[in-house]
Design a protein around this motif. Structure first.
Motif, short mmCIF file in Angstrom:
data_model
loop_
_atom_site.label_atom_id
_atom_site.label_comp_id
_atom_site.label_asym_id
_atom_site.label_seq_id
_atom_site.Cartn_x
_atom_site.Cartn_y
_atom_site.Cartn_z
N HIS A 43 143.48 13.22 55.20
CA HIS A 43 142.55 13.53 56.30
C HIS A 43 141.10 13.43 55.83
CE1 HIS A 43 145.55 14.67 59.15
NE2 HIS A 43 146.04 15.64 58.39
N ARG A 65 138.14 18.61 62.22
CA ARG A 65 139.22 17.71 62.61
C ARG A 65 139.16 16.48 61.72
NH1 ARG A 65 136.60 16.04 68.42
NH2 ARG A 65 134.72 15.03 67.58
N GLU A 71 143.44 14.75 64.29
CA GLU A 71 144.16 16.02 64.18
C GLU A 71 143.17 17.17 63.91
OE1 GLU A 71 147.54 18.23 61.42
OE2 GLU A 71 147.36 16.05 61.38
N VAL A 72 143.33 18.27 64.63
CA VAL A 72 142.49 19.45 64.45
C VAL A 72 142.94 20.21 63.22
CG1 VAL A 72 141.73 21.63 65.45
CG2 VAL A 72 141.98 19.62 66.91
#
Length: 320
Positions: A43, A65, A71-72
């Protein structure tokens, strides 16, 4: 054949997990979960900025995010609205005023606003009036105070017919009882001048009325025509935010630095009716910025520091 089928089934169960941030095979990188397949994803954190709450709107805490997959990672939480600092006056946070009173400005001949402010109610007061033909009929009223410390009351019988003095020779005098929230009755007087459309509180009682309006609670007025005593009007005024608005405008109207002027000057006071006049033979405190064009409107200050408006010109000048 059976062994081949088992392998194909295992592969089919693994495929849905090959996605950004998907899988849960235990491979981690800096706390971020990677996919359970050979296609791994780390991420990339992106800050979701905080939103400050206002008096009426909720806010949000800071969140995070993934900038690639969305995606949070850290959810934002709602922060409650702050609410007003007052229900009657000016909110210290947003500056919006609340209450029964508002500030407005007079307009010139071109219907453009001037710097001459006045305070009045947002809505007409609804009350009653009586005379020889009716009892306790509907009355609309409006109270106004301006920068010259005038207090005026406008009256509308039956909610539409404005009370006026149509005479060109005589004033209408009014006896007024003002009842303050402490239950005390104050005897004052008012005048409706020739051709006028309002009851002007007489000068001797203006400070008394302003003090009452700057207080708390409701102030009641019983207004009776001095010559036609059967003609009376009852109104009740909520002081609400009057004091805050009046004091704020009064501070803004404080005179600038003064300068001294020596000499002999004739004057006419424009605040009195009928006008009074005289001669100054002493040093005067004059509002800075005035010119010596004669005659000119000057603001002089009494011994107590109270500003007074005068039409001033040098003794012996053409304007005498």
């Amino acid at each position: 054949m059976k062994k081949l089928t088992t392998i194909l089934l295992a592969m089919a169960m693994t495929l849905p997990l090959v996605a950004c941030g998907g899988g849960n095979a235990g491979n981690t990188n800096g706390g971020n979960t990677n996919s359970g397949s050979t296609d791994k994803h780390t991420h990339v954190e992106e800050v979701m900025p905080a939103v400050e709450p206002t008096c009426t709107k909720t806010g949000l805490t800071e969140g995070k995010r993934c900038s690639e997959c969305g995606e949070v990672l850290v959810a934002q939480e709602t922060v409650p609205a702050l609410g007003r600092t007052t229900e009657s006056g000016t909110c210290e946070r947003c500056g919006q005023s609340f209450g029964d009173w508002r500030i407005d400005y007079s307009v010139d001949d071109f219907n453009q606003p001037t710097d001459e402010w006045y305070i009045t109610e947002d809505e007409y007061l609804v009350s009653t009036f009586s005379n020889s033909a009716t009892t306790n009929s509907k009355l609309y009223a409006n109270v106004m105070a301006d920068l010259d410390d005038n207090v005026m009351i406008f009256l509308y019988e039956y909610g539409s017919r404005q009370v006026k003095n149509s005479s060109e020779r005589y004033w209408d005098e009014y006896n007024i009882t003002m009842r303050t929230p402490d239950g005390a009755d104050h005897k004052i007087t008012g005048t409706m001048y020739c051709g006028d459309d309002r009851v002007n509180i007489d000068d001797a009682y203006i400070d008394e009325v302003l003090t009452a309006l700057k207080g708390e609670g409701n102030v009641m007025f019983r207004i009776e025509n001095a010559d036609r005593t059967v003609e009376s009007y009852m109104i009740e005024v909520a002081t609400s935010n009057f004091a805050e608005l009046y004091n704020a405008e009064e501070r803004m109207q404080q005179p600038p630095l003064e300068k001294k002027l020596s000499g002999c000057y004739n004057w006419v006071c424009t605040k009195h009716f009928p006008a009074i006049s005289g001669t100054f033979r002493h040093r005067l405190s004059i509002r800075e910025g005035c010119t010596m064009k004669e005659p000119s409107l000057w603001t002089l200050f009494s011994d107590t520091g109270d500003p007074m408006a005068y039409l001033l010109y040098r003794a012996g000048s053409a304007g005498r």
